[in-house]
Design a protein around this motif. Structure first.
Motif, PDB file in Angstrom:
ATOM      1  N   LYS A 268     -64.967  26.482  12.188  1.00  0.00           N
ATOM      2  CA  LYS A 268     -64.626  25.061  12.098  1.00  0.00           C
ATOM      3  C   LYS A 268     -63.137  24.844  12.344  1.00  0.00           C
ATOM      4  O   LYS A 268     -62.728  23.936  13.080  1.00  0.00           O
ATOM      5  N   ALA A 269     -62.307  25.676  11.715  1.00  0.00           N
ATOM      6  CA  ALA A 269     -60.862  25.542  11.878  1.00  0.00           C
ATOM      7  C   ALA A 269     -60.450  25.803  13.324  1.00  0.00           C
ATOM      8  O   ALA A 269     -59.552  25.134  13.854  1.00  0.00           O
ATOM      9  N   LYS A 270     -61.106  26.741  13.968  1.00  0.00           N
ATOM     10  CA  LYS A 270     -60.785  27.044  15.360  1.00  0.00           C
ATOM     11  C   LYS A 270     -61.097  25.857  16.264  1.00  0.00           C
ATOM     12  O   LYS A 270     -60.318  25.516  17.154  1.00  0.00           O
ATOM     13  N   LEU A 271     -62.215  25.207  16.018  1.00  0.00           N
ATOM     14  CA  LEU A 271     -62.556  24.014  16.799  1.00  0.00           C
ATOM     15  C   LEU A 271     -61.556  22.893  16.545  1.00  0.00           C
ATOM     16  O   LEU A 271     -61.093  22.234  17.481  1.00  0.00           O
ATOM     17  N   LEU A 272     -61.222  22.673  15.287  1.00  0.00           N
ATOM     18  CA  LEU A 272     -60.275  21.608  14.938  1.00  0.00           C
ATOM     19  C   LEU A 272     -58.888  21.874  15.509  1.00  0.00           C
ATOM     20  O   LEU A 272     -58.188  20.944  15.921  1.00  0.00           O
ATOM     21  N   ALA A 273     -58.487  23.144  15.544  1.00  0.00           N
ATOM     22  CA  ALA A 273     -57.151  23.493  16.031  1.00  0.00           C
ATOM     23  C   ALA A 273     -56.974  23.197  17.504  1.00  0.00           C
ATOM     24  O   ALA A 273     -55.840  23.122  17.992  1.00  0.00           O
ATOM     25  N   ASN A 274     -58.080  23.013  18.217  1.00  0.00           N
ATOM     26  CA  ASN A 274     -58.013  22.759  19.654  1.00  0.00           C
ATOM     27  C   ASN A 274     -58.353  21.320  20.019  1.00  0.00           C
ATOM     28  O   ASN A 274     -58.547  21.013  21.195  1.00  0.00           O
ATOM     29  N   ILE A 275     -58.412  20.450  19.009  1.00  0.00           N
ATOM     30  CA  ILE A 275     -58.663  19.024  19.253  1.00  0.00           C
ATOM     31  C   ILE A 275     -57.334  18.283  19.233  1.00  0.00           C
ATOM     32  O   ILE A 275     -56.501  18.487  18.359  1.00  0.00           O
ATOM     33  N   GLY A 276     -57.135  17.408  20.202  1.00  0.00           N
ATOM     34  CA  GLY A 276     -55.895  16.634  20.251  1.00  0.00           C
ATOM     35  C   GLY A 276     -54.703  17.506  20.560  1.00  0.00           C
ATOM     36  O   GLY A 276     -54.809  18.567  21.160  1.00  0.00           O
ATOM     37  N   THR A 277     -53.526  17.048  20.124  1.00  0.00           N
ATOM     38  CA  THR A 277     -52.309  17.829  20.357  1.00  0.00           C
ATOM     39  C   THR A 277     -52.191  18.918  19.306  1.00  0.00           C
ATOM     40  O   THR A 277     -52.772  18.828  18.216  1.00  0.00           O
ATOM     41  N   ALA A 278     -51.396  19.927  19.622  1.00  0.00           N
ATOM     42  CA  ALA A 278     -51.175  21.001  18.654  1.00  0.00           C
ATOM     43  C   ALA A 278     -50.504  20.460  17.392  1.00  0.00           C
ATOM     44  O   ALA A 278     -50.858  20.847  16.266  1.00  0.00           O
ATOM     45  N   ASP A 279     -49.539  19.554  17.561  1.00  0.00           N
ATOM     46  CA  ASP A 279     -48.831  19.004  16.393  1.00  0.00           C
ATOM     47  C   ASP A 279     -49.766  18.206  15.490  1.00  0.00           C
ATOM     48  O   ASP A 279     -49.665  18.286  14.257  1.00  0.00           O
ATOM     49  N   SER A 280     -50.667  17.429  16.095  1.00  0.00           N
ATOM     50  CA  SER A 280     -51.586  16.643  15.267  1.00  0.00           C
ATOM     51  C   SER A 280     -52.525  17.560  14.499  1.00  0.00           C
ATOM     52  O   SER A 280     -52.850  17.299  13.329  1.00  0.00           O
ATOM     53  N   ALA A 281     -52.962  18.654  15.122  1.00  0.00           N
ATOM     54  CA  ALA A 281     -53.828  19.604  14.430  1.00  0.00           C
ATOM     55  C   ALA A 281     -53.084  20.266  13.268  1.00  0.00           C
ATOM     56  O   ALA A 281     -53.627  20.401  12.158  1.00  0.00           O
ATOM     57  N   ILE A 282     -51.840  20.650  13.502  1.00  0.00           N
ATOM     58  CA  ILE A 282     -51.036  21.266  12.435  1.00  0.00           C
ATOM     59  C   ILE A 282     -50.882  20.308  11.266  1.00  0.00           C
ATOM     60  O   ILE A 282     -51.010  20.707  10.096  1.00  0.00           O
ATOM     61  N   ASN A 283     -50.626  19.041  11.566  1.00  0.00           N
ATOM     62  CA  ASN A 283     -50.462  18.043  10.502  1.00  0.00           C
ATOM     63  C   ASN A 283     -51.729  17.906   9.666  1.00  0.00           C
ATOM     64  O   ASN A 283     -51.662  17.783   8.432  1.00  0.00           O
ATOM     65  N   ILE A 284     -52.880  17.932  10.327  1.00  0.00           N
ATOM     66  CA  ILE A 284     -54.148  17.800   9.598  1.00  0.00           C
ATOM     67  C   ILE A 284     -54.311  18.958   8.624  1.00  0.00           C
ATOM     68  O   ILE A 284     -54.635  18.766   7.440  1.00  0.00           O
ATOM     69  N   PHE A 285     -54.073  20.170   9.090  1.00  0.00           N
ATOM     70  CA  PHE A 285     -54.224  21.337   8.213  1.00  0.00           C
ATOM     71  C   PHE A 285     -53.196  21.319   7.073  1.00  0.00           C
ATOM     72  O   PHE A 285     -53.518  21.663   5.930  1.00  0.00           O
ATOM     73  N   ARG A 286     -51.972  20.921   7.382  1.00  0.00           N
ATOM     74  CA  ARG A 286     -50.937  20.885   6.337  1.00  0.00           C
ATOM     75  C   ARG A 286     -51.262  19.837   5.279  1.00  0.00           C
ATOM     76  O   ARG A 286     -51.053  20.064   4.073  1.00  0.00           O
ATOM     77  N   ILE A 287     -51.745  18.690   5.703  1.00  0.00           N
ATOM     78  CA  ILE A 287     -52.127  17.644   4.743  1.00  0.00           C
ATOM     79  C   ILE A 287     -53.279  18.142   3.865  1.00  0.00           C
ATOM     80  O   ILE A 287     -53.301  17.908   2.646  1.00  0.00           O
ATOM     81  N   ASN A 288     -54.239  18.826   4.479  1.00  0.00           N
ATOM     82  CA  ASN A 288     -55.346  19.384   3.696  1.00  0.00           C
ATOM     83  C   ASN A 288     -54.831  20.328   2.610  1.00  0.00           C
ATOM     84  O   ASN A 288     -55.306  20.313   1.467  1.00  0.00           O
ATOM     85  N   LEU A 289     -53.839  21.142   2.957  1.00  0.00           N
ATOM     86  CA  LEU A 289     -53.275  22.074   1.974  1.00  0.00           C
ATOM     87  C   LEU A 289     -52.518  21.334   0.886  1.00  0.00           C
ATOM     88  O   LEU A 289     -52.638  21.649  -0.311  1.00  0.00           O
ATOM     89  N   GLN A 290     -51.745  20.337   1.280  1.00  0.00           N
ATOM     90  CA  GLN A 290     -50.951  19.578   0.311  1.00  0.00           C
ATOM     91  C   GLN A 290     -51.836  18.832  -0.676  1.00  0.00           C
ATOM     92  O   GLN A 290     -51.535  18.747  -1.865  1.00  0.00           O
ATOM     93  N   GLU A 291     -52.945  18.295  -0.176  1.00  0.00           N
ATOM     94  CA  GLU A 291     -53.835  17.486  -1.011  1.00  0.00           C
ATOM     95  C   GLU A 291     -54.971  18.292  -1.618  1.00  0.00           C
ATOM     96  O   GLU A 291     -55.871  17.730  -2.234  1.00  0.00           O
TER      97      GLU A 291
END
Length: 474
Positions: A268-291
């Protein structure tokens, strides 16, 4: 099949009837379509699957689905049925099955599933349709003697379920719609597939409660498919009553704690990491960790590493890999990222050492083997590449990519006969007999090669020619 995108199918989960004692519907198809005919149709479909640009070519994701699918199939009523599982690059929440055990899963379904049992529930239902030979029965009623026409019909019918305008040259929309009305699944078909699929899910050790859970996900599925209803809902609307009925039925069973594989979360993470821009994917994962919004913390760091690799932030990617190595259970998918980082660092010696260490721990991990082979080819270590293939190919005898790599290696060495022979074997494993035969013809005309090599090529050419003649007579 230039596009698999419009193919929509039958993950229609009617209320479970595990205790209902539903009768078998009979094997009407056997009087018209034999299992051999089904397999020939499956071969035609798989040839188009391999040729489609919409089939995902990621060995880790494909191997995950293949392993999961075959684990479920091993717990089905028909232990002899062959299956081909693959992943389609499509953001709709969907999966589909075709004659001969061909089952496709959309990436959107993997992203929408909250847990591994939900994906297993969908696959179990599709396997139920296959082992009960539902589509084969419906196609058999058309009494079409041409296996090739049946394969074309199967593809067009599935496409017509989603959008009749997208059936392409296979059938006209009007014809597809006309046949569609004749072979829509009956309620008995769906109940039978549900019953069999639920039993498969339980036998394979998954949580049967995932089926009604996924129903609820489907109701909310518009957010996964760009504002449109999930493909499932377009053909089989769900109601609150239906979901409640399914949940009541599965809750009659015993509760079990399921240990999910890390691979599900990493895929799942691999698929998400390749959606949109790299920066937007990084932000999604970082927000998930923060929250603290995750089911698997390691998968979030894995996704960040992949997204950072996309943007060539090698230091950042290495930092995430180091975190993973220190804080989670060792996993081959983590080492695949580490080797990719080493290759991107353009230090061949470091990259080779990474691959050797990783393959020492995970010698059968296909992505690592592919990556190391490509590294050897790019660094012109052709003899090492051929030795690697010789060592690994017996583990994956039907993998066409090993033969394609071998063909490229022989090409760099100027070995024409061996190059065409290897390319022909690759085509044969992609179900392209005509292309395979053409390559064998070229191999026999090559000016190099010894007597032994020429004899092997000539024997293989004769075998392929016989296979092609047999298919023409069908």
């Amino acid at each position: 099949m230039k596009a698999l995108y419009p193919i929509v199918f039958l993950i229609s989960f009617a209320p479970f009837a595990l205790a209902d004692g539903l009768p078998e519907l009979g094997d009407y198809s056997a009087t018209v379509m034999s299992p051999l005919d089904e397999q020939r149709i499956a071969d035609e479909i798989m040839r188009d699957v391999y040729a489609s640009s919409q089939v995902l070519e990621d060995p880790e994701i494909n191997d995950y689905i293949d392993d999961l699918g075959h684990r479920l199939a091993a717990n089905s009523p028909d232990k002899y049925q062959r299956f081909n599982f693959f992943v389609v690059k499509d953001n709709s929440i969907n999966a589909f099955a075709m004659p001969g055990g061909v089952i496709g899963v959309h990436t959107g379904l993997l992203l929408a599933a909250k847990n591994e049992s939900e994906v297993a529930g969908v696959l179990g239902h599709e396997i139920g349709h296959v082992v009960q030979r539902h589509l084969a029965r419906m196609l058999a009623r058309q009494k079409n003697d041409s296996v090739i026409s049946m394969a074309t019909m199967a593809l067009a019918l599935l496409a017509a379920r989603s959008n009749p305008q997208l059936t392409g040259g296979a059938l006209t929309a009007a014809t597809a719609n006309s046949i569609q009305k004749q072979i829509d699944y009956t309620r008995e078909h769906e109940r039978e597939a549900d019953r069999v699929g639920l039993q498969i899910l339980e036998n394979a050790g998954f949580d049967t409660r995932a089926m009604p859970s996924f129903f609820e996900t489907l109701q909310k599925g518009s957010r996964f498919s760009e504002g449109s209803a999930p493909a499932f809902l377009r053909t089989h609307p769900l109601t609150v009553e239906r979901i409640a009925d399914v949940r009541n039925r599965v809750e009659q069973g015993s509760f079990r704690v399921i240990q999910e594989s890390a691979e599900f979360h990493f895929v799942k993470a691999k698929l998400l990491a390749n959606i949109g821009t790299a920066d937007s994917a990084i932000n999604i994962f970082r927000i998930n960790l923060q929250e603290n919004n995750f089911s698997n913390e390691a998968a979030q760091h894995y996704g960040i590493a992949l997204a950072m690799l996309r943007k060539n932030d090698l230091d950042g990617a290495r930092e995430q890999v180091n975190w993973l190595r220190k804080n989670t259970v060792p996993n081959a998918m983590i080492e695949t990222v580490a080797t990719r980082i080493a290759v991107a660092g353009k230090d061949p010696a470091v990259a080779e050492q990474q691959y050797l260490e990783a393959l020492g721990t995970y010698p059968e991990h296909r992505a690592l083997i592919y990556g190391y082979a490509e590294h050897l080819l790019n660094s012109r270590q052709v003899d090492k590449l051929l030795q690697l293939i010789a060592d690994k190919q017996s583990q994956f005898p039907d993998d066409p990519y090993f033969y394609e790599l071998k063909a490229r290696a022989y090409s760099t060495q100027g070995k024409s006969l061996l190059m065409h022979h290897a390319q022909g074997e690759a085509y044969a494993r992609r179900y392209n007999l005509r292309g395979a035969l053409e390559q064998m013809d070229l191999a026999t005309k090559a000016q190099d090669g010894d007597f032994y090599e020429k004899s092997i090529v000539e024997a293989r050419r004769n075998q392929l020619r016989q296979q092609l003649d047999d298919k023409r007579r069908d």
